[in-house]
Design a protein around this motif. Sequence first.
Motif: not given
Length: 423
Positions: A117-118, A121, A147
């Motif tokens: 998810t980093n 994003e 996230s």
Amino acid sequence: MTITQPDLSVFETLESEVRSYCRGWPTVFDRARGSRMYDEDGHEYLDFFAGAGSLNYGHNNPVLKRALIDYLERDGVTHGLDMSTSAKRAFLQTFQDLVLRPRDLPYKVMFPGPTGTNAVESALKLARKVKGREAIVSFTNAFHGMSLGSLAVTGNAFKRAGAGIPLVHGTPMPFDNYFDGTVEDFLWFERLLEDQGSGLNKPAAVIVETVQGEGGINVARTEWLRALSELCERQDMLLIVDDIQMGCGRTGAFFSFEEAGITPDIVTVSKSISGYGLPMSLCLFKPELDIWEPGEHNGTFRGNNPAFVTATAALESYWADGSAMEKQTRARGEQVEQGLIAICEENLADVKEYRGRGLVWGMEFHDKERAGRVARRAFELGLLVETSGPESEVIKLLPALTITPDELDEGLRTLARAVTETA
């Protein structure tokens, strides 16, 4: 297999109710090697889960483990944020030589943080920064992370509801075959883009999985992916391919989009890029998109040097000899498909369909609760499989790429028994 009641008291009293996998597999795992896991009582489990795709090369792969132990024993840097280290240099050079250059891919490499998810994003932020627009288009049944930005382009209602706030600036469009072939590809999408009265803000980018893993093993056709790439170019939108679960050889080629002959503007990679289950992710993008200011996107654990070490060893061990790994994965995938065909023929009234690519496969049942029962029975018989799909209606097979033909046969026999015994 006889399973004694394990001591789960500390997990049940102290760990949050958010825990999930442990509820389906109520035992205490203690060690693992290759495609086998063992609990504290010595019971053996054949693993068709592979850390949700984080263990493409199996548990405790001996080659990767040796590289990691040697690095730690010489006091190699463990934590380095985005400082230059010998481990990072070795990974970058190896990744360029063995992955990017042979595929004629021009990408710059960003280390956004340790999780998938980093990476998503950072991809969304970069697309918005480059295009100066907020809207992102995603697809029905997509999953891109937990996230807030990633949830805004995720389809699952249960996961989206966990955000607790409105999820904005994301617009879903129909994934391939969403209308069972009755509607022309991208008819609705392109009509909205061209109609000044549609209410659709001009998107900065489109984000897509070539195979939707959590969404139910929905496989996009190569012609659909090519048409999507052409649409993005025509309409001045960036194409982001989320290859977090389907990359690193899962579908055969190193990147899952290779078969379609497209070059996405941005690619997110995580899960098996470290090769050993260590947290690591990448955001890859075309050089002209690299307009970040220093430190504009960062993270304390974006420099996981032990992961760089095992990632380098994985590339050198499995991707240095051209197409050997890809051919093996495709052969193993054909073996799985034949096993699923046999299960379907034995359970014609129960199985709706099977689908997959490489070594990711799903089997959907008419009774949406059947998949959960099959997964539970498989666990009792010593096989780890999970479910996927918006209603957990699909049995998901995700074995390690290094699994042997005999282990595959064993697992497929166990799965067939679990299906029969839950009728």
